[in-house]
Every structure is written in C-alpha cells, then in structure tokens.
Design a protein around this motif. Sequence first.
Motif, PDB file in Angstrom:
ATOM      1  N   ILE A  96       1.036  -1.231   0.119  1.00 48.14           N
ATOM      2  CA  ILE A  96      -0.022   0.079   0.002  1.00 48.14           C
ATOM      3  C   ILE A  96       0.949   1.154  -0.228  1.00 48.14           C
ATOM      4  CG2 ILE A  96      -1.738   1.273   1.188  1.00 48.14           C
ATOM      5  CD1 ILE A  96      -2.676  -1.523   0.116  1.00 48.14           C
ATOM      6  N   ASN A  97       0.678   1.988  -1.123  1.00 52.09           N
ATOM      7  CA  ASN A  97       1.490   3.195  -1.299  1.00 52.09           C
ATOM      8  C   ASN A  97       0.612   4.533  -1.276  1.00 52.09           C
ATOM      9  OD1 ASN A  97       3.260   5.298  -2.276  1.00 52.09           O
ATOM     10  ND2 ASN A  97       4.634   4.062  -3.092  1.00 52.09           N
ATOM     11  N   PRO A  98       0.727   5.447  -0.256  1.00 54.86           N
ATOM     12  CA  PRO A  98      -0.191   6.363  -0.577  1.00 54.86           C
ATOM     13  C   PRO A  98       0.108   7.487  -1.750  1.00 54.86           C
ATOM     14  CG  PRO A  98       0.580   6.305   1.815  1.00 54.86           C
ATOM     15  CD  PRO A  98       1.198   5.249   0.768  1.00 54.86           C
ATOM     16  N   ALA A  99       1.201   7.274  -2.243  1.00 55.65           N
ATOM     17  CA  ALA A  99       1.405   8.295  -3.446  1.00 55.65           C
ATOM     18  C   ALA A  99       1.117   7.531  -4.705  1.00 55.65           C
ATOM     19  CB  ALA A  99       2.990   8.427  -3.447  1.00 55.65           C
ATOM     20  N   LEU A 100       0.737   6.268  -4.738  1.00 55.84           N
ATOM     21  CA  LEU A 100       0.429   5.575  -6.055  1.00 55.84           C
ATOM     22  C   LEU A 100      -1.141   4.876  -6.123  1.00 55.84           C
ATOM     23  CD1 LEU A 100       3.763   3.605  -6.525  1.00 55.84           C
ATOM     24  CD2 LEU A 100       3.016   5.668  -7.535  1.00 55.84           C
ATOM     25  N   ASP A 101      -1.475   4.539  -4.996  1.00 59.75           N
ATOM     26  CA  ASP A 101      -2.847   3.948  -4.758  1.00 59.75           C
ATOM     27  C   ASP A 101      -3.840   4.764  -4.654  1.00 59.75           C
ATOM     28  OD1 ASP A 101      -1.228   1.544  -5.026  1.00 59.75           O
ATOM     29  OD2 ASP A 101      -1.064   1.338  -2.886  1.00 59.75           O
ATOM     30  N   ARG A 102      -5.040   4.286  -5.036  1.00 59.90           N
ATOM     31  CA  ARG A 102      -6.299   5.058  -4.964  1.00 59.90           C
ATOM     32  C   ARG A 102      -6.872   5.040  -3.514  1.00 59.90           C
ATOM     33  NH1 ARG A 102     -11.033   4.335  -9.405  1.00 59.90           N
ATOM     34  NH2 ARG A 102     -12.456   6.046  -8.388  1.00 59.90           N
ATOM     35  N   LEU A 103      -7.155   6.385  -3.072  1.00 61.89           N
ATOM     36  CA  LEU A 103      -7.553   6.696  -1.841  1.00 61.89           C
ATOM     37  C   LEU A 103      -9.145   6.659  -1.947  1.00 61.89           C
ATOM     38  CD1 LEU A 103      -6.929   7.789   1.163  1.00 61.89           C
ATOM     39  CD2 LEU A 103      -7.434   9.988   0.142  1.00 61.89           C
ATOM     40  N   LEU A 104      -9.577   5.773  -1.014  1.00 58.75           N
ATOM     41  CA  LEU A 104     -11.037   5.609  -0.798  1.00 58.75           C
ATOM     42  C   LEU A 104     -11.456   6.393   0.500  1.00 58.75           C
ATOM     43  CD1 LEU A 104     -11.435   2.000  -1.307  1.00 58.75           C
ATOM     44  CD2 LEU A 104     -11.508   3.449  -3.082  1.00 58.75           C
ATOM     45  N   VAL A 105     -11.057   6.386   1.308  1.00 58.40           N
ATOM     46  CA  VAL A 105     -11.340   7.135   2.789  1.00 58.40           C
ATOM     47  C   VAL A 105     -10.360   7.623   3.565  1.00 58.40           C
ATOM     48  CG1 VAL A 105     -12.489   6.703   4.989  1.00 58.40           C
ATOM     49  CG2 VAL A 105     -13.287   5.432   2.724  1.00 58.40           C
ATOM     50  N   LEU A 153     -18.379   2.284   2.843  1.00 54.43           N
ATOM     51  CA  LEU A 153     -17.982   3.260   1.668  1.00 54.43           C
ATOM     52  C   LEU A 153     -18.567   2.524   0.183  1.00 54.43           C
ATOM     53  CD1 LEU A 153     -15.297   1.566  -0.308  1.00 54.43           C
ATOM     54  CD2 LEU A 153     -14.093   2.004   1.741  1.00 54.43           C
ATOM     55  N   THR A 154     -18.399   3.275  -0.684  1.00 52.52           N
ATOM     56  CA  THR A 154     -18.813   2.595  -2.110  1.00 52.52           C
ATOM     57  C   THR A 154     -17.593   2.130  -3.036  1.00 52.52           C
ATOM     58  OG1 THR A 154     -21.009   4.163  -1.977  1.00 52.52           O
ATOM     59  CG2 THR A 154     -20.113   3.079  -4.143  1.00 52.52           C
ATOM     60  N   ILE A 155     -17.723   1.017  -3.322  1.00 57.63           N
ATOM     61  CA  ILE A 155     -16.680   0.589  -4.472  1.00 57.63           C
ATOM     62  C   ILE A 155     -16.575   1.298  -5.764  1.00 57.63           C
ATOM     63  CG2 ILE A 155     -15.742  -1.520  -5.510  1.00 57.63           C
ATOM     64  CD1 ILE A 155     -15.546  -1.570  -2.296  1.00 57.63           C
ATOM     65  N   PRO A 156     -15.617   1.891  -5.963  1.00 60.81           N
ATOM     66  CA  PRO A 156     -15.543   2.921  -7.294  1.00 60.81           C
ATOM     67  C   PRO A 156     -14.878   1.741  -8.317  1.00 60.81           C
ATOM     68  CG  PRO A 156     -13.373   2.694  -6.274  1.00 60.81           C
ATOM     69  CD  PRO A 156     -14.036   1.938  -5.375  1.00 60.81           C
ATOM     70  N   ARG A 157     -15.181   2.298  -9.558  1.00 61.21           N
ATOM     71  CA  ARG A 157     -14.543   1.397 -10.978  1.00 61.21           C
ATOM     72  C   ARG A 157     -13.136   1.524 -10.553  1.00 61.21           C
ATOM     73  NH1 ARG A 157     -15.926   0.438 -16.229  1.00 61.21           N
ATOM     74  NH2 ARG A 157     -17.866   1.396 -15.875  1.00 61.21           N
ATOM     75  N   PHE A 158     -12.556   0.031 -10.850  1.00 62.73           N
ATOM     76  CA  PHE A 158     -11.119  -0.303 -10.753  1.00 62.73           C
ATOM     77  C   PHE A 158     -10.917  -1.393 -11.625  1.00 62.73           C
ATOM     78  CE2 PHE A 158      -7.339  -1.718  -8.176  1.00 62.73           C
ATOM     79  CZ  PHE A 158      -6.655  -0.385  -8.026  1.00 62.73           C
ATOM     80  N   LYS A 159      -9.552  -1.841 -11.767  1.00 62.17           N
ATOM     81  CA  LYS A 159      -9.212  -2.763 -12.577  1.00 62.17           C
ATOM     82  C   LYS A 159      -9.935  -4.152 -12.346  1.00 62.17           C
ATOM     83  CE  LYS A 159      -4.708  -4.984 -12.349  1.00 62.17           C
ATOM     84  NZ  LYS A 159      -5.128  -6.202 -11.919  1.00 62.17           N
ATOM     85  N   TYR A 168      -5.988  -5.396  -3.789  1.00 67.49           N
ATOM     86  CA  TYR A 168      -5.572  -5.134  -2.317  1.00 67.49           C
ATOM     87  C   TYR A 168      -6.563  -4.007  -1.911  1.00 67.49           C
ATOM     88  CZ  TYR A 168      -2.311  -8.841  -3.340  1.00 67.49           C
ATOM     89  OH  TYR A 168      -1.595 -10.086  -3.662  1.00 67.49           O
ATOM     90  N   ILE A 169      -7.299  -4.068  -0.746  1.00 69.42           N
ATOM     91  CA  ILE A 169      -7.540  -2.924   0.062  1.00 69.42           C
ATOM     92  C   ILE A 169      -6.744  -2.802   1.374  1.00 69.42           C
ATOM     93  CG2 ILE A 169      -9.426  -4.320   1.147  1.00 69.42           C
ATOM     94  CD1 ILE A 169     -11.208  -1.502   0.758  1.00 69.42           C
ATOM     95  N   GLY A 170      -6.356  -1.738   1.602  1.00 69.29           N
ATOM     96  CA  GLY A 170      -5.334  -1.694   2.752  1.00 69.29           C
ATOM     97  C   GLY A 170      -5.794  -0.247   3.668  1.00 69.29           C
ATOM     98  N   VAL A 171      -5.153  -0.205   4.596  1.00 68.47           N
ATOM     99  CA  VAL A 171      -5.230   0.825   5.619  1.00 68.47           C
ATOM    100  C   VAL A 171      -3.846   1.234   5.761  1.00 68.47           C
ATOM    101  CG1 VAL A 171      -6.010   1.827   7.877  1.00 68.47           C
ATOM    102  CG2 VAL A 171      -7.444   0.191   6.799  1.00 68.47           C
ATOM    103  N   TYR A 172      -3.561   2.759   5.636  1.00 68.89           N
ATOM    104  CA  TYR A 172      -2.160   3.161   5.970  1.00 68.89           C
ATOM    105  C   TYR A 172      -2.513   4.434   7.114  1.00 68.89           C
ATOM    106  CZ  TYR A 172       2.399   3.923   4.751  1.00 68.89           C
ATOM    107  OH  TYR A 172       3.736   3.994   4.717  1.00 68.89           O
TER     108      TYR A 172
END
Length: 163
Positions: free
Chosen positions: A78-87, A109-115, A120-124
């Motif tokens: 999980i990389n805050p600079a590269l990954d999609r922020l959900l919350v 939360l509502t799942i957005p369009r993604f590949k 992976y879903i993660g918390v940072y």
Amino acid sequence: MKPLSAIPAAGFAAAALLLSAPTVQAQPDLYVSNFTIDKTTLKEGQTLRWSVSITQGRLLQSSAACTGGIYLSEDPVINPALDRLLVTLAIPALGTWPLNVANWTNRTLTIPRFKDGPCYIGVYADNTFKVRETNEGNNYVRKAVTCVTLKPDLTPVGLTVSG
C-alpha cells in the motif's frame, strides 16, 4: 579518592564520549491494530462495510494528530503516493493506554470503478508521514480481494427499420 593525574587518559576519553553522546528520544509508533471488511469480492457500485483501529504502541509516548487512509491497490504494497484513496481517516493525537487507540467501527464506502481481477484493499496510518516514528515500516495492513467492474449490458430490446 585518586588524584586526577592517576586516572589513565583512556578513562577521560571514555567519560567525555559518554557525556557528549546525544540523548535518544523515544518516538511514538502508529500501527493498524485492526482492519475488517465484510466482502472479499468488491463489485463496482457496491457498499463495503469496514472497521479500523489505529494504535500508538510506545509506552510513555504520544503522537501528534495526523491522517490515514483506506486505499485500493493493484499490488500488495500500500503506497499513499500511488494507490487510490477511498477514505481519509482523521487520526487524533494518541497518548498512552487507555488513550492510545482511534477506532472507526461499522462504517461504509462505495466501491469505485477499478481494474478487474486480484487487488488489495488496505489501511495506512500516518499517510502524510507527519509523525516521526520508531518504526515507519508497520504503518499499513492490507487484505487480498477480487475487484469486479460492471460490464455494460447491451441487449437489444427492439428494432425499427425505416424505408
């Protein structure tokens, strides 16, 4: 007591080194102590229920307020600079026990369009690196999930021919 002239020079050097050594300040350590989600297949537009706990784990230390986040990632890091922020999580200043845990329970939360496919879903914790910590390497956890993007359904319902 010995006169100063009787103390070997090496003893003076060692004492001077000890007296001039910088004091090491213990630092806080934020980590994700709990992360739960209610689904392992994430479909675009679907609601995901989640809970998170972030803990400050150093005895007799406290941390400044900072932010954290829940991210969707194509890879396990999980990389805050590269990954999609959900919350975004507003993490309050955390002290020592029992004031050392911030909890978000039974949120959605509502799942957005993604590949499509494995992701992976993660918390940072401390995703802007505001808090200097003893261990920056334990700030995230992640769960392997499968992402599903909705495909358009183009079934013809009628046909009109003119002319």
